[in-house]
Scaffold this motif. Structure first.
Motif, PDB file in Angstrom:
ATOM      1  N   GLY A  66       0.832  -1.202   0.000  1.00  0.00           N
ATOM      2  CA  GLY A  66       0.000   0.000   0.000  1.00  0.00           C
ATOM      3  C   GLY A  66       0.864   1.249   0.000  1.00  0.00           C
ATOM      4  N   ASN A  67       2.071   1.125   0.574  1.00  0.00           N
ATOM      5  CA  ASN A  67       2.994   2.276   0.572  1.00  0.00           C
ATOM      6  C   ASN A  67       3.387   2.676  -0.838  1.00  0.00           C
ATOM      7  OD1 ASN A  67       3.095   2.713   3.295  1.00  0.00           O
ATOM      8  ND2 ASN A  67       4.775   1.278   3.637  1.00  0.00           N
ATOM      9  N   THR A  68       3.314   1.717  -1.784  1.00  0.00           N
ATOM     10  CA  THR A  68       3.646   2.042  -3.166  1.00  0.00           C
ATOM     11  C   THR A  68       2.697   3.118  -3.694  1.00  0.00           C
ATOM     12  OG1 THR A  68       4.275  -0.282  -3.457  1.00  0.00           O
ATOM     13  CG2 THR A  68       4.034   1.044  -5.450  1.00  0.00           C
ATOM     14  N   VAL A  69       1.446   3.096  -3.238  1.00  0.00           N
ATOM     15  CA  VAL A  69       0.461   4.080  -3.690  1.00  0.00           C
ATOM     16  C   VAL A  69       0.595   5.387  -2.902  1.00  0.00           C
ATOM     17  CG1 VAL A  69      -1.990   4.563  -4.004  1.00  0.00           C
ATOM     18  CG2 VAL A  69      -1.131   2.241  -4.322  1.00  0.00           C
ATOM     19  N   ILE A  70       0.529   5.287  -1.573  1.00  0.00           N
ATOM     20  CA  ILE A  70       0.469   6.515  -0.777  1.00  0.00           C
ATOM     21  C   ILE A  70       1.845   7.170  -0.615  1.00  0.00           C
ATOM     22  CG2 ILE A  70      -1.594   5.842   0.470  1.00  0.00           C
ATOM     23  CD1 ILE A  70       0.093   4.946   2.780  1.00  0.00           C
ATOM     24  N   GLY A  71       2.932   6.455  -0.955  1.00  0.00           N
ATOM     25  CA  GLY A  71       4.266   7.042  -0.831  1.00  0.00           C
ATOM     26  C   GLY A  71       4.878   7.470  -2.161  1.00  0.00           C
ATOM     27  N   GLY A 300      -1.347  15.447  -9.852  1.00  0.00           N
ATOM     28  CA  GLY A 300      -1.500  16.182  -8.594  1.00  0.00           C
ATOM     29  C   GLY A 300      -0.824  17.543  -8.612  1.00  0.00           C
ATOM     30  N   ILE A 301       0.217  17.695  -9.444  1.00  0.00           N
ATOM     31  CA  ILE A 301       0.921  18.993  -9.511  1.00  0.00           C
ATOM     32  C   ILE A 301      -0.015  20.084 -10.015  1.00  0.00           C
ATOM     33  CG2 ILE A 301       2.799  20.246 -10.660  1.00  0.00           C
ATOM     34  CD1 ILE A 301       4.366  17.590 -10.670  1.00  0.00           C
ATOM     35  N   SER A 302      -0.871  19.749 -10.987  1.00  0.00           N
ATOM     36  CA  SER A 302      -1.804  20.768 -11.483  1.00  0.00           C
ATOM     37  C   SER A 302      -3.052  20.879 -10.616  1.00  0.00           C
ATOM     38  CB  SER A 302      -2.205  20.461 -12.937  1.00  0.00           C
ATOM     39  OG  SER A 302      -2.759  19.163 -13.035  1.00  0.00           O
ATOM     40  N   LEU A 303      -3.420  19.793  -9.917  1.00  0.00           N
ATOM     41  CA  LEU A 303      -4.608  19.850  -9.055  1.00  0.00           C
ATOM     42  C   LEU A 303      -4.333  20.594  -7.752  1.00  0.00           C
ATOM     43  CD1 LEU A 303      -6.098  16.230  -9.350  1.00  0.00           C
ATOM     44  CD2 LEU A 303      -7.151  18.352 -10.139  1.00  0.00           C
ATOM     45  N   PHE A 304      -3.161  20.374  -7.179  1.00  0.00           N
ATOM     46  CA  PHE A 304      -2.815  20.986  -5.890  1.00  0.00           C
ATOM     47  C   PHE A 304      -1.408  21.575  -5.977  1.00  0.00           C
ATOM     48  CE2 PHE A 304      -5.702  17.449  -5.001  1.00  0.00           C
ATOM     49  CZ  PHE A 304      -6.710  18.099  -4.300  1.00  0.00           C
ATOM     50  N   PRO A 305      -1.245  22.699  -6.658  1.00  0.00           N
ATOM     51  CA  PRO A 305       0.089  23.254  -6.865  1.00  0.00           C
ATOM     52  C   PRO A 305       0.704  23.807  -5.573  1.00  0.00           C
ATOM     53  CG  PRO A 305      -1.585  24.725  -7.732  1.00  0.00           C
ATOM     54  CD  PRO A 305      -2.308  23.481  -7.327  1.00  0.00           C
ATOM     55  N   ASN A 306       2.037  23.813  -5.569  1.00  0.00           N
ATOM     56  CA  ASN A 306       2.820  24.494  -4.532  1.00  0.00           C
ATOM     57  C   ASN A 306       2.633  23.919  -3.125  1.00  0.00           C
ATOM     58  OD1 ASN A 306       3.700  26.364  -6.543  1.00  0.00           O
ATOM     59  ND2 ASN A 306       1.765  27.477  -6.285  1.00  0.00           N
ATOM     60  N   LEU A 307       2.470  22.622  -3.012  1.00  0.00           N
ATOM     61  CA  LEU A 307       2.416  22.011  -1.679  1.00  0.00           C
ATOM     62  C   LEU A 307       3.827  21.875  -1.127  1.00  0.00           C
ATOM     63  CD1 LEU A 307      -0.122  19.052  -2.239  1.00  0.00           C
ATOM     64  CD2 LEU A 307      -0.587  21.302  -1.223  1.00  0.00           C
ATOM     65  N   GLY A 308       3.967  22.063   0.185  1.00  0.00           N
ATOM     66  CA  GLY A 308       5.248  21.809   0.830  1.00  0.00           C
ATOM     67  C   GLY A 308       5.480  20.308   0.949  1.00  0.00           C
ATOM     68  N   GLU A 309       6.679  19.946   1.470  1.00  0.00           N
ATOM     69  CA  GLU A 309       7.015  18.524   1.535  1.00  0.00           C
ATOM     70  C   GLU A 309       6.047  17.736   2.405  1.00  0.00           C
ATOM     71  OE1 GLU A 309      11.080  17.728   2.292  1.00  0.00           O
ATOM     72  OE2 GLU A 309      10.787  15.569   2.560  1.00  0.00           O
ATOM     73  N   SER A 310       5.756  18.256   3.607  1.00  0.00           N
ATOM     74  CA  SER A 310       4.860  17.517   4.497  1.00  0.00           C
ATOM     75  C   SER A 310       3.437  17.508   3.958  1.00  0.00           C
ATOM     76  CB  SER A 310       4.891  18.124   5.905  1.00  0.00           C
ATOM     77  OG  SER A 310       4.478  19.467   5.859  1.00  0.00           O
ATOM     78  N   GLU A 311       3.020  18.614   3.343  1.00  0.00           N
ATOM     79  CA  GLU A 311       1.661  18.649   2.770  1.00  0.00           C
ATOM     80  C   GLU A 311       1.539  17.659   1.605  1.00  0.00           C
ATOM     81  OE1 GLU A 311       0.104  23.187   3.173  1.00  0.00           O
ATOM     82  OE2 GLU A 311       1.854  22.867   1.896  1.00  0.00           O
ATOM     83  N   SER A 312       2.601  17.566   0.808  1.00  0.00           N
ATOM     84  CA  SER A 312       2.533  16.681  -0.361  1.00  0.00           C
ATOM     85  C   SER A 312       2.409  15.221   0.039  1.00  0.00           C
ATOM     86  CB  SER A 312       3.766  16.880  -1.251  1.00  0.00           C
ATOM     87  OG  SER A 312       4.935  16.411  -0.606  1.00  0.00           O
ATOM     88  N   GLU A 313       2.848  14.870   1.265  1.00  0.00           N
ATOM     89  CA  GLU A 313       2.708  13.489   1.724  1.00  0.00           C
ATOM     90  C   GLU A 313       1.246  13.065   1.799  1.00  0.00           C
ATOM     91  OE1 GLU A 313       4.899  10.974   2.520  1.00  0.00           O
ATOM     92  OE2 GLU A 313       6.306  12.238   1.431  1.00  0.00           O
ATOM     93  N   GLN A 314       0.344  14.058   1.869  1.00  0.00           N
ATOM     94  CA  GLN A 314      -1.086  13.756   1.955  1.00  0.00           C
ATOM     95  C   GLN A 314      -1.749  13.747   0.579  1.00  0.00           C
ATOM     96  OE1 GLN A 314      -1.884  13.070   5.037  1.00  0.00           O
ATOM     97  NE2 GLN A 314       0.085  13.816   5.794  1.00  0.00           N
ATOM     98  N   LEU A 315      -0.940  13.774  -0.484  1.00  0.00           N
ATOM     99  CA  LEU A 315      -1.471  13.989  -1.828  1.00  0.00           C
ATOM    100  C   LEU A 315      -2.542  12.963  -2.231  1.00  0.00           C
ATOM    101  CD1 LEU A 315      -1.241  15.623  -4.500  1.00  0.00           C
ATOM    102  CD2 LEU A 315       0.391  13.887  -5.268  1.00  0.00           C
TER     103      LEU A 315
END
Length: 501
Positions: A66-71, A300-315
């Motif tokens: 599952g980490n393959t997807v969420i990570g 996800g880059i176009s859907l949620f631009p400019n996320l920080g590192e910790s925020e992007s973990e929730q992508l």
């Protein structure tokens, strides 16, 4: 994990359903094997009779979690196209399998191997080499198991909207995992892998379909957005990134191919033809799995631009929330996807735990503590030590002391050091035991030392790969200077002469 709008009661229902199905599979798998509690081969290798479907999906669950997807999707979001390497190193693993797995399978069937160390013991007849290899594999797989336990707790907490908190979630699913593994051994684990693998595959495809719907259906537009707004993520990577890329491909490629639970799946194949068909099917899975997850990250880059590192973990959670809002079909599929992610993590954990238990019971207890132990007692000791290992890892996962946790970061770095003993050992009859021992020892010390001192890479090359290079050099030069004994050479020659179709 991101708060999921589709979580809560519906998430609990899905998880309960998954748990019930896994327990039923374990029950019926156990009933179908009357001697599963008395025979180590039945319990740890499903009697060596896994057919194509079960073997394919259990190999799939070994390689993907599952980490393959969420990570991996967040990593694609942060790095852009250079993360295409995730497809390459997954493909490299299959290439590594094809180099040694068919020949190892033939030897394993002839000599009735159960654990990975059985090959090393058979080939080198050295207690020092075997014990060192066992310790490296136990350490690496223990770390791997620790990761999965943490991910199970986080996944359940996220999917249930924290109705089931992290600690309770991980304990409940560990109990479920232990129960079906105890009842049916490897066969139960492999059959649950079929269900979990299908859920993960379908879920990833639906997630990608929903993501494309959200951006209007054009992947070209998403790529164009990336080029215009973050061009560095679409450029040819600089030399140091390319070197680091190649280093990771080598370390993960060889390291994952000699995972102890992967080796035991080779032993468990019903026939050589079944093994080769399963590996041929696995060759298609990197683009279908990590490739699709990579595309989700790019979207996800176009859907949620400019996320920080910790925020992007929730992508993945953020995209799943948007996809679930499209209509009832996607809502239900997102619930099933995240249930499948949790189930896939559990399936990875159960495989690792079964292999961990087998090495404790066979390679340490039966070999060095109680050589007269019956197979039934060996199975029981393996089960009990599995519980002890889980308990220790849970304590570490909940209260990770800095230094100890840093040590547990080591996984591929150490496991990859046993690769020469398998691959060279199968083909090169001059390879002798003491160079293999010192090669593994030096490789592990270099990789471990670099990690402990915070040296991740040297000119982009990982410590595990530097250690592996030294390991190989010692194996080759040492074996040329101190050649194998006549007995070692004869065993190597018999292995090399085996007919592999």
């Amino acid at each position: 994990m991101q708060d999921l709008t589709f979580g809560g009661a519906s998430g609990i229902i899905v998880l309960v359903a998954y748990a019930a199905v896994m327990l039923l599979i374990g029950y019926f798998a156990g009933r179908g094997q009357p001697n599963v509690r008395e025979s180590v081969k039945s319990y740890y290798l499903a009697g060596g009779g896994l057919g194509f479907v079960a073997l394919f999906f259990t190999l799939y669950a070994t390689q993907y979690s599952g980490n393959t997807v969420i990570g991996y999707a967040p990593t694609a979001y942060r790095t852009g196209f250079p993360w295409l390497q995730s497809i390459m190193f997954m493909t490299f693993i299959i290439g590594a399998y094809l180099v040694f797995a068919p020949r190892l399978y033939a030897v394993a069937k002839r000599e009735s191997f159960v654990t990975p160390a059985d090959w090393i013991r058979h080939r080198f007849r050295s207690t020092a080499v075997t014990l060192l290899a066992v310790l490296l594999m136990l350490w690496g797989i223990g770390n791997y198991l620790l990761e999965q336990l943490v991910a199970i707790g986080q996944g359940i907490s996220g999917l249930t909207g924290d109705t089931v908190p992290y600690q309770l979630g991980v304990i409940l699913f560990v109990v479920v995992m232990l129960a079906y593994a105890w009842m049916g051994g490897m066969r139960a684990v492999a059959l649950t892998d079929v269900m979990q693998g299908i859920a993960l595959l379908v879920g990833v495809m639906v997630l990608l379909g929903g993501s494309l719907y959200l951006i209007g259906g054009s992947l070209g537009d998403a790529t164009q957005y990336l080029i215009q707004n973050e061009p560095e993520k679409a450029q040819v990577p600089p030399l140091d990134v390319s070197v680091n890329w190649l280093s990771l491909v080598l370390m993960v490629g060889f390291g994952a191919a000699v995972y102890p639970h992967a080796i035991q799946r080779i032993y468990a194949a019903e026939s050589e033809r079944t093994l080769k068909r399963s590996l041929a099917g696995m060759a298609w899975m990197p683009p279908i799995t990590t490739g699709l997850v990579f595309v989700v990250g790019i979207i996800g880059i176009s859907l949620f631009p400019n996320l920080g590192e910790s925020e992007s973990e929730q992508l993945v959670g953020m995209i799943a929330n948007e996809v679930a809002a499209i209509n009832i079909f996607f809502y239900i599929m997102m619930i099933l996807l995240f249930g499948g992610i949790v189930a896939a993590i559990v399936s990875t954990a159960d495989s690792a735990l079964l292999s961990f238990s087998s090495m404790i019971s066979r390679d340490l207890y039966a070999r060095h503590i109680n050589p007269d132990a019956s197979e039934a007692r060996q199975v029981l000791v393996g089960k009990l030590w599995g519980i002890v290992a889980i308990a220790v890892l849970l304590v570490i996962a909940w209260n990770p002391p800095g230094t100890l946790y840093s040590i547990f970061v080591l996984k591929f770095e150490l496991i990859v050091q046993v690769a020469p003993s398998f691959i060279l050992g199968l083909y090169w009859k001059r390879l002798s035991s003491w160079p293999v021992f010192f090669g593994m020892l030096v490789g592990a010390m270099v990789a471990g030392g670099m990690t402990l001192f915070g040296i991740g890479t040297v000119y982009g090359v990982h410590g595990g790969v530097i250690g592996l290079a030294l390991n190989l050099a010692i194996c080759v030069v040492g074996s040329l200077v101190i050649p194998a004994t006549k007995e070692e050479a004869a065993r190597a020659e018999r292995s090399a002469e085996l007919s592999v179709r």
